[in-house]
Design an enzyme around this catalytic site. Structure first.
Site, PDB file in Angstrom:
ATOM      1  N   GLU A  65      -2.083  -8.556   3.697  1.00 45.92           N
ATOM      2  CA  GLU A  65      -2.094  -9.157   5.316  1.00 45.92           C
ATOM      3  C   GLU A  65      -3.166  -8.762   6.131  1.00 45.92           C
ATOM      4  O   GLU A  65      -3.463  -9.192   7.231  1.00 45.92           O
ATOM      5  CB  GLU A  65      -0.765  -8.149   5.721  1.00 45.92           C
ATOM      6  CG  GLU A  65      -1.158  -6.815   6.174  1.00 45.92           C
ATOM      7  CD  GLU A  65      -1.146  -5.874   5.081  1.00 45.92           C
ATOM      8  OE1 GLU A  65      -1.163  -4.426   5.294  1.00 45.92           O
ATOM      9  OE2 GLU A  65      -1.375  -5.943   3.744  1.00 45.92           O
ATOM     10  N   HIS A 103      -3.800  -4.907   0.256  1.00 44.46           N
ATOM     11  CA  HIS A 103      -3.275  -5.551   1.726  1.00 44.46           C
ATOM     12  C   HIS A 103      -3.397  -6.936   1.537  1.00 44.46           C
ATOM     13  O   HIS A 103      -4.309  -7.559   1.939  1.00 44.46           O
ATOM     14  CB  HIS A 103      -4.180  -4.804   2.734  1.00 44.46           C
ATOM     15  CG  HIS A 103      -4.073  -3.279   3.071  1.00 44.46           C
ATOM     16  ND1 HIS A 103      -2.792  -2.880   3.770  1.00 44.46           N
ATOM     17  CD2 HIS A 103      -4.434  -2.106   2.649  1.00 44.46           C
ATOM     18  CE1 HIS A 103      -2.645  -1.508   3.925  1.00 44.46           C
ATOM     19  NE2 HIS A 103      -3.674  -1.152   3.170  1.00 44.46           N
ATOM     20  N   CYS A 118       0.783  -1.307  -0.080  1.00 43.03           N
ATOM     21  CA  CYS A 118      -0.022   0.058  -0.098  1.00 43.03           C
ATOM     22  C   CYS A 118       0.588   1.160   0.012  1.00 43.03           C
ATOM     23  O   CYS A 118       1.444   1.490  -1.001  1.00 43.03           O
ATOM     24  CB  CYS A 118      -0.934  -0.003   1.032  1.00 43.03           C
ATOM     25  SG  CYS A 118      -2.209   1.259   0.930  1.00 43.03           S
TER      26      CYS A 118
END
Length: 260
Positions: A228, A226, A126
């Site tokens: 994650e 993202h 990001c």
């Protein structure tokens, strides 16, 4: 005995996870969300066999950040606030502007530039993608319509939007993720403008925005989404970290020449 010898000969690679700041007392909900995301990178790194060190770039000096990461085998620059506009030749006062951490920007930009010089594998997530682009002379679009990229006006725990991206078939990302059509989670209001020197698009969203980039010659990759995030495909981040690890071996000859 064999396992001990193997561990001594080939110690776990050193992964540095570089975040913006470890302290946001004025924005506790946002900070809590960031901690969940960054903590996932750390945990997946440990699970993947890395020695993981986490550093907040705003909580040290750029020079100390460079010293602390001197022996990194790979680096991940994670998400956070907007980059200070002066680093890419723009002005403040734009729509959706967030807090800025100029010391973190400076330190992370220097990390990318050194990673390029030393051929150190680096992944930007990001904001990390945007840091890569700015570090290599690129610019940012300061505000985009939320569209598919962010759930506007949603609570922080619901701000991530799920959408598809198309990976360039010949990209390292497509090889690492095993597909050219994937689903991602994103929450960004800025995007790549002019590409930095040596960078090429590696993925685009349905609306045409660049959603990932790679360096033509160095093991540097940025994703605007993202991997994650809790609701991201479970194998996405582990695959990206595995690709970083593969790039360590591929980069060794060049890094040894630089060190010599």
């Amino acid at each position: 005995m064999t396992e001990q010898l193997t561990t001594q000969m080939f110690p776990a690679p050193r992964l540095f996870v570089i975040e913006v700041t470890g302290n946001r007392p004025d924005r506790p909900e946002y900070h809590a969300k960031v901690q969940v995301l960054n903590g996932r990178v750390v945990q997946d790194g440990i699970s993947g066999g890395w020695q993981v060190t986490r550093i907040a770039a705003a909580d040290t000096t750029p020079a100390d950040l460079l010293r602390a990461t001197r022996d990194a085998d790979a680096i991940v620059i994670v998400g956070g606030e907007d980059i200070t506009p002066s680093f890419y030749g723009a002005l403040a006062g734009y729509e959706g502007e967030t807090a800025h951490y100029a010391a973190a920007d400076e330190g992370q930009i220097a990390l990318v530039q050194r990673a390029l010089a030393d051929n150190t594998p680096l992944l930007g997530i990001c904001r990390g993608l945007q840091i890569i682009n700015v570090a290599l002379g690129g610019s940012l679009v300061q505000h985009i319509e939320d569209g598919i990229h962010k759930n506007a006006n949603a609570p922080i725990d619901e701000i991530l939007s799920t959408h598809g991206v198309t990976l360039t078939a010949e990209s390292g990302l497509a090889r690492g993720l095993g597909n050219t059509e994937i689903l991602v989670q994103s929450a960004h209001h800025q995007s790549v403008g002019v590409l930095g020197v040596g960078l090429v698009p590696a993925a685009v969203a349905p609306d045409g925005l660049v959603e990932a980039l790679e360096h033509r010659a160095a093991p540097i990759t940025g994703v605007q989404w993202h991997p994650e995030a809790p609701d991201a495909p479970a194998d996405q981040l582990p695959r990206l970290l595995a690709a970083l690890r593969s790039n360590i071996v591929a980069a060794l000859p060049v890094r040894e020449l630089v060190a010599a």
